[in-house]
Structures are given as C-alpha cells and as structure tokens.
Motif scaffolding. Structure first.
Motif, PDB file in Angstrom:
ATOM      1  N   LEU A   1       0.828  -1.209   0.000  1.00  0.00           N
ATOM      2  CA  LEU A   1       0.000   0.000   0.000  1.00  0.00           C
ATOM      3  C   LEU A   1       0.860   1.256   0.000  1.00  0.00           C
ATOM      4  CD1 LEU A   1      -2.845  -1.054   2.487  1.00  0.00           C
ATOM      5  CD2 LEU A   1      -2.870  -1.103  -0.015  1.00  0.00           C
ATOM      6  N   ALA A   2       2.030   1.168   0.608  1.00  0.00           N
ATOM      7  CA  ALA A   2       2.953   2.307   0.579  1.00  0.00           C
ATOM      8  C   ALA A   2       3.381   2.625  -0.850  1.00  0.00           C
ATOM      9  CB  ALA A   2       4.182   2.017   1.443  1.00  0.00           C
ATOM     10  N   ASP A   3       3.240   1.659  -1.765  1.00  0.00           N
ATOM     11  CA  ASP A   3       3.595   1.888  -3.167  1.00  0.00           C
ATOM     12  C   ASP A   3       2.749   2.971  -3.817  1.00  0.00           C
ATOM     13  OD1 ASP A   3       5.456  -0.204  -3.017  1.00  0.00           O
ATOM     14  OD2 ASP A   3       3.946  -1.687  -3.527  1.00  0.00           O
ATOM     15  N   PHE A   4       1.589   3.292  -3.224  1.00  0.00           N
ATOM     16  CA  PHE A   4       0.706   4.298  -3.802  1.00  0.00           C
ATOM     17  C   PHE A   4       1.024   5.713  -3.318  1.00  0.00           C
ATOM     18  CE2 PHE A   4      -2.122   0.440  -3.765  1.00  0.00           C
ATOM     19  CZ  PHE A   4      -2.051   0.227  -5.134  1.00  0.00           C
ATOM     20  N   LYS A   5       2.084   5.872  -2.552  1.00  0.00           N
ATOM     21  CA  LYS A   5       2.454   7.214  -2.100  1.00  0.00           C
ATOM     22  C   LYS A   5       2.785   8.095  -3.305  1.00  0.00           C
ATOM     23  CE  LYS A   5       4.228   6.095   2.512  1.00  0.00           C
ATOM     24  NZ  LYS A   5       5.420   6.062   3.397  1.00  0.00           N
ATOM     25  N   GLY A   6       2.258   9.306  -3.283  1.00  0.00           N
ATOM     26  CA  GLY A   6       2.567  10.268  -4.337  1.00  0.00           C
ATOM     27  C   GLY A   6       1.746  10.109  -5.593  1.00  0.00           C
TER      28      GLY A   6
END
Length: 352
Positions: free
Chosen positions: A283-288
C-alpha cells in the motif's frame, strides 16, 4: 482482472485456458467461461498422478505461454511446461518466509529462473523488492489492473441515489472498506479507530466482503456491537455490486497489515474516492500517486488521526481530490495498460 482483460488478449492473438487446482472448479468458473475462457479442473494432489494429469493437459493444449500464479508447486508447473512453452510466473504476495523455508523457496526460484527459463513478475514495487532482498530473485514489474468498464467516478445523481438507497444521510461521513475479514486486514483496529471519533462527525462504516473470519470464527458485526458501533456500521457481505457501494462512500480505507498490491484500493481510487491506506508494503507503493491518498500507521491511533483529518475536509474538496485520483489510477492501472505489459512478456509475435 482476467475477465476484463480477455478482449485485449484476444486482440493480441491470445486464446486463454485456465486451470483450477482447487477441490472444486471454483465459483468464478462460469463467469470465466462466459467471457471466453476454457476452464480445466485438476484438483491438486501431492501424488505423482497429479503431475501426470497436468503434463497430459499441457500436451493436449500445447500452449505457447504458461502463466503460473500460485506459490504451491510452482516449480512443478514450470518444469513440465518449459520444454514447449514460455513460462511466466507472477508472485502475488510479499512472502516473508524465514529459515530453511526461505532457503528452499529461494532455491525453487533459482531453479525456475536458471534451469526452466521462467520470467518472474511482481505486481508491485513492494513484492519486487521483497523478492530481490529475501530470495535474490529479480522480477519484472507488472502492476495489476482494474476493470475500467465497471469502476469509475459516479455522477452526482448516481452518488445521491446510491446513498439514498443505502439509507445514508447527506451529512453522513461514509467510510467504505472492501475485503474479506481475516487478521491481516486489520479491521478490528479500524473499528476501534472509528469509535474514537466524536458523534458529531457522523462516521458510518460500510464493509463489503465476508464479515466472518473462517479460521477463527471472529465476526466483525459482533466486534462492532461490542464497541457500541452497530448503528454506525453496516456489513453487506460479499457482493457483485461493489461499484454501487463505493459510489455511496465519501472515502475508502484499507487498514491492512500488508498487501501484495491492494486491488481494492485501486478500484476505489478509480471510483473517485480519497484514500486512507495503511503505511505498509503493497500500500505504501501508492504514495505520491495524487493528493488525497493518505497513508497512516495501521494502529488505532494512526487510523483515527487520519479519519479525523479526512472527515474535517469539505465534501466538495474530497470530491475534487477524488476525481484527480481517478485520473491517476486510470493512467497507471487501466486494463489496457496492464495487459500490454504482459503481452510484452509473453512475446507479441506469439499467437495461441
């Protein structure tokens, strides 16, 4: 994903066969067949007879490409298919194997890659990094895609109708979560976080998915009742009408402890919803990706703080942010974009 992708694969010259290795064919088999898949069924068995039946299937179908999606028995499928087909394997999760199991799984990946010529693919940077660091296994990045014919931002009329039909008031702050209840999904902390918000915020929790954990028997409705949230929470169970429920929501929350990709998050983004996502692998991959996608610690206090901040934003601001998120999701995760990546791995000159 596969059903929505079939027209694109056909356009690229690919016919699709699917093998189910479960105890039964699976509840989705009819939908796959209606979409044009040929569905085969060989229940998995550790005995030699299973390998023999799979080998006979490969000999009968004569695939140009064999795409493996499971961790269990992946080297078996690769070894039997590799002599006559290109083999792609997508690794769908951040496997945290340790000790001798980690060594064995690393050896299996080496065998598949170096001996059978398997190309490994990862649906997210988190899975790719986990494979590289834990198993020294390089993967091609091929993000999952959503069905862009079903998930899109609602019109104002569609949104109002969905909220009216589900009994939500105009000033309710509706938080949707999509996913089956199991410990890794962290819904118990999400409910505790909602409990911390004051009544005047009018938070309503809308859960779509299996509400009972089959491994433990734990029930989300019972947890909600124990927190005096029965009037604020609705559990609709598994449904084919996920877009309609997302259209009724103000935001989407995914509090998982880890994900391989976060498909439900992408579908909610495509539906024009701001996001509260746990700051964890997958889910951190969706940052930005766009303003309005907020990451929070998967703790009660972390989720509560994110909910408080999101509920304080005006409805107009959330709607504007959601539309920008939908544009970003479509540019990255549309069906055509995802299929194109795999067609490139398959070899676009192949036709099967």
């Amino acid at each position: 994903m596969l059903v929505s992708a079939l027209p694109h694969f056909r356009a690229a010259g690919y016919e699709t066969h699917v093998l189910s290795t479960g105890v039964d064919r699976g509840g989705f088999a009819p939908a796959l067949e209606r979409a044009g898949c040929v569905v085969h069924h060989i229940p998995f068995d550790r005995r030699l007879a299973f390998a023999h039946r799979f080998h006979r299937l490969v000999a009968a179908v004569k695939p140009h490409v064999t795409h493996v999606h499971c961790e269990r028995a992946a080297p078996l499928y690769a070894g039997l298919a590799a002599p006559s087909a290109r083999v792609i394997r997508t690794i769908h999760a951040c496997f945290d194997f340790t000790g001798t199991l980690r060594l064995r799984k690393g050896g299996e990946r080496w065998l598949c890659r170096r001996v059978f010529g398997v190309i490994h693919a990862a649906p997210s940077p988190s899975v790719r990094d986990n494979e590289r660091h834990r198993f020294m296994n390089d993967t091609a990045l091929c993000p999952n895609w959503y069905d862009d014919s079903r998930f899109f931002p609602p019109t104002d009329a569609e949104r109002h109708a969905a909220r009216r039909d589900l009994g939500f008031a105009p000033d309710d702050f509706v938080v949707a979560s999509v996913g089956n209840h199991e410990p890794v999904k962290n819904y118990h902390r999400a409910l505790q976080a909602i409990r911390q918000l004051p009544p005047e915020r009018r938070v309503r929790f809308l859960h779509v998915g299996r509400p009972i954990d089959p491994s433990t028997g734990e029930s989300l409705p019972q947890l909600a009742a124990g927190l005096d949230l029965s009037d604020q929470a609705r559990f609709v169970g598994q449904s084919d009408e996920v877009p309609r429920y997302l259209h009724a929501a103000d935001i989407h929350m995914m509090p998982s402890m880890r994900e391989g990709f976060g498909m439900a998050a992408v579908e909610a983004m495509a539906s024009g919803l701001p996001q509260i996502l746990a700051d964890v692998p997958g889910l951190a991959d969706f940052k930005g990706i766009a303003p309005g996608v907020v990451h929070a610690s998967p703790t009660v206090n972390g989720l509560a703080a994110a909910l408080a901040a999101m509920s304080a934003i005006s409805d107009a601001e959330r709607r504007q942010a959601g539309l920008a998120i939908a544009v970003a999701a479509r540019s990255r995760f549309s069906t055509a974009t995802g299929v194109a990546r795999y067609v490139q791995l398959y070899g676009s000159s192949n036709s099967c």
